[in-house]
Design a protein around this motif. Structure first.
Motif, PDB file in Angstrom:
ATOM      1  N   GLU A  60       1.786   5.223   5.079  1.00 47.11           N
ATOM      2  CA  GLU A  60       2.531   6.234   4.335  1.00 47.11           C
ATOM      3  C   GLU A  60       2.141   7.645   4.776  1.00 47.11           C
ATOM      4  O   GLU A  60       2.984   8.536   4.859  1.00 47.11           O
ATOM      5  CB  GLU A  60       2.270   6.055   2.833  1.00 47.11           C
ATOM      6  N   LYS A  93       7.033   2.925   9.625  1.00 39.57           N
ATOM      7  CA  LYS A  93       7.248   2.774   8.191  1.00 39.57           C
ATOM      8  C   LYS A  93       8.387   1.806   7.897  1.00 39.57           C
ATOM      9  O   LYS A  93       8.287   0.963   6.990  1.00 39.57           O
ATOM     10  CB  LYS A  93       7.537   4.141   7.566  1.00 39.57           C
ATOM     11  N   GLU A 141      -1.409   2.937   2.486  1.00 41.57           N
ATOM     12  CA  GLU A 141      -1.716   4.358   2.396  1.00 41.57           C
ATOM     13  C   GLU A 141      -1.771   4.988   3.783  1.00 41.57           C
ATOM     14  O   GLU A 141      -1.261   6.088   4.004  1.00 41.57           O
ATOM     15  CB  GLU A 141      -3.028   4.592   1.645  1.00 41.57           C
ATOM     16  N   LEU A 192       5.750  -0.638   6.627  1.00 42.37           N
ATOM     17  CA  LEU A 192       5.468  -0.112   5.299  1.00 42.37           C
ATOM     18  C   LEU A 192       6.477  -0.608   4.269  1.00 42.37           C
ATOM     19  O   LEU A 192       6.102  -0.984   3.148  1.00 42.37           O
ATOM     20  CB  LEU A 192       5.447   1.420   5.319  1.00 42.37           C
ATOM     21  N   ALA A 208       2.479  10.293  -4.335  1.00 39.03           N
ATOM     22  CA  ALA A 208       3.401   9.873  -3.282  1.00 39.03           C
ATOM     23  C   ALA A 208       4.748   9.496  -3.873  1.00 39.03           C
ATOM     24  O   ALA A 208       4.833   8.991  -4.991  1.00 39.03           O
ATOM     25  CB  ALA A 208       2.821   8.683  -2.510  1.00 39.03           C
ATOM     26  N   THR A 232       6.576   7.145  -2.748  1.00 40.09           N
ATOM     27  CA  THR A 232       6.791   5.710  -2.582  1.00 40.09           C
ATOM     28  C   THR A 232       6.224   4.882  -3.721  1.00 40.09           C
ATOM     29  O   THR A 232       6.470   3.698  -3.810  1.00 40.09           O
ATOM     30  CB  THR A 232       6.157   5.242  -1.256  1.00 40.09           C
ATOM     31  N   LEU A 270       5.493  -2.411   0.839  1.00 43.47           N
ATOM     32  CA  LEU A 270       5.785  -1.811  -0.457  1.00 43.47           C
ATOM     33  C   LEU A 270       6.654  -2.720  -1.316  1.00 43.47           C
ATOM     34  O   LEU A 270       6.558  -2.698  -2.550  1.00 43.47           O
ATOM     35  CB  LEU A 270       6.481  -0.458  -0.263  1.00 43.47           C
ATOM     36  N   LEU A 309      -0.824   4.766  -4.622  1.00 46.09           N
ATOM     37  CA  LEU A 309      -0.612   5.911  -3.740  1.00 46.09           C
ATOM     38  C   LEU A 309      -0.597   7.210  -4.547  1.00 46.09           C
ATOM     39  O   LEU A 309       0.360   7.451  -5.281  1.00 46.09           O
ATOM     40  CB  LEU A 309       0.714   5.765  -2.982  1.00 46.09           C
TER      41      LEU A 309
END
Length: 440
Positions: free
Chosen positions: A129, A137, A126, A141, A87, A89, A145, A84
């Protein structure tokens, strides 16, 4: 004069600075060390454990434990979620910095997942995000992640030319507070994995709207009633179990209206956000695959003899090796230039560079792997080397994320467009028709 093209012509153009940033070098070195010390040693055992399992669409005892153990080490070491760009994250790497790391990941079949950088999860993460709601998320997400689940992206359809996304026919109709989905998809990579829990599905929601606002993307959990796995599509005769490239049917599938991503009719917009990074990530990893193929070619060529000489020194094999090295370095520079363009101008503006490398790299990597197969003889197409699988993967990339022809067309169209307002004569004056050979 023609308009500016891919190359600015400015000698001091910062876009030509292709060095990895100093801050990312320790991370790059740590990744290389981790792959060598943790990933490579388990790879053979991981695949050996999976041989002969009773259910091809599951993992054999010990496989996931082995894989999850290395993933836990990677995460503890901070070697996690590099893909990412900029980012919070992930590592916040630029596309250029990640290009160097991805090339290392591409040398190993397990390294991308071990560091949570494997497709199609990277593209899906992506998207979530960038455009996911807080609830989307949190639900999808976060576990992606964390590397706890896998995902799929469902776009390609068996009955239409899906290289033109305007042809996508799977329908989604709003019925109260739910979307009702019907249609078929095929070659949906990763949908066979028992850990795959969520799909992003490209659907048609507004058939009477403008051509580029008819499609939307919707989150569909794999366990939703009406989602049917018809079977696995084979790639060169292999089903790629348990990952798989599945044929799916959506029969009156209902998902909440809140599962819509970004908004109705914004599917093309999401695709542009997703496909730029996704396409270049494939090409980054392909550089690593080409390096691996060349390494195998050279080692085989030096350690195998025929007609009284090492294979590497027979016929034109030395030239073949030389050309492979030159091609790899050419591709590496192109991919780095594309990554740098994305960092400088953004994904949309860098689309010509992305299409250029997507057209160039898989085709040339295929050729290098093919030469490596030839040097290995019959063993090159066997299960004794990774070359057959590597070739299949690279040949598939020439269709995935848009076929070669689409990307060649994008680059060619851009070059033609540069000259639309150029009024120079088609035939230059006699004195400008080329230099004269002046001798050595």
């Amino acid at each position: 004069m023609p308009a500016p093209g891919m190359h600015s012509g400015v000698a001091t153009d910062e876009a030509l600075n292709l060095s990895m940033s100093a801050s990312a070098v320790p991370l790059f070195e740590a990744v290389c060390e981790f792959i060598a010390n943790e990933v490579d040693p388990i790879t053979e055992e991981f695949y050996a454990l999976g041989e002969g399992r009773s259910d091809r669409w599951s993992f054999a005892d010990g496989q996931l434990e082995l894989l999850d153990g290395v993933k836990a080490k990677a995460r503890a070491a901070g070697l996690w979620n590099f893909f990412l760009p900029d980012a919070d994250t992930g590592e916040g790497l630029s596309n250029l910095d990640y290009a160097y790391i991805a090339a290392e990941l591409g040398k190993s079949p397990l390294a991308p997942e071990c560091l949570n950088c494997s497709a199609p999860d990277t593209g899906n993460m992506e998207v979530l995000e960038r455009v996911g709601t807080a609830a989307q998320k949190e639900r999808w997400l976060k576990p992606l992640l964390d590397g706890r689940i896998r995902s799929a992206f469902a776009m390609t359809e068996p009955d239409v030319a899906s290289s033109d996304a305007r042809n996508v026919a799977t329908s989604a109709v709003l019925d109260g507070d739910e979307w009702l989905i019907n249609g078929e998809k095929f070659y949906i990579s990763g949908a066979g994995d028992p850990r795959c829990e969520i799909m992003i599905v490209m659907v048609r929601t507004s058939p009477d709207g403008p051509p580029h606002q008819q499609q939307s993307q919707i989150l569909v959990p794999m366990n939703t009633p009406g989602v049917e796995i018809v079977g696995a599509m084979q790639v060169f005769g292999q089903d790629d179990a348990p990952h798989g490239h599945m044929h799916l049917r959506f029969a009156d599938v209902r998902v909440p209206a809140s599962n819509m991503l970004l908004g109705e009719g914004r599917g093309f917009e999401i695709s542009q956000l997703r496909l730029g990074p996704g396409r270049i990530h494939h090409c980054m990893r392909s550089i690593g695959a080409a390096e691996k193929a060349l390494e195998l070619m050279v080692r085989r060529g030096l350690n195998r003899e025929a007609f009284g000489r090492p294979l590497a020194r027979l016929g034109k094999n030395t030239e073949v090796i030389a050309k492979a090295r030159i091609e790899i370095e050419s591709m590496r520079l192109m991919v780095l230039r594309a990554a740098r363009a994305m960092d400088f101008t953004g994904n949309a503006e860098a689309r010509i560079w992305v299409s250029a490398v997507k057209a160039m790299v898989p085709e040339r990597v295929c050729a290098i792997i093919d030469e490596a197969i030839q040097v290995h003889g019959a063993a090159g197409i066997s299960q004794w080397t990774p070359l057959a699988g590597m070739y299949a993967a690279q040949r598939t990339l020439r269709l995935a994320d848009g076929p070669d022809e689409v990307h060649w067309h994008v680059v060619g169209r851009a070059e033609l467009t540069r000259y639309e307002n150029d009024h120079s004569p088609a035939v230059p004056p006699a004195g400008e028709r080329g230099g004269v050979f002046s001798g050595p």
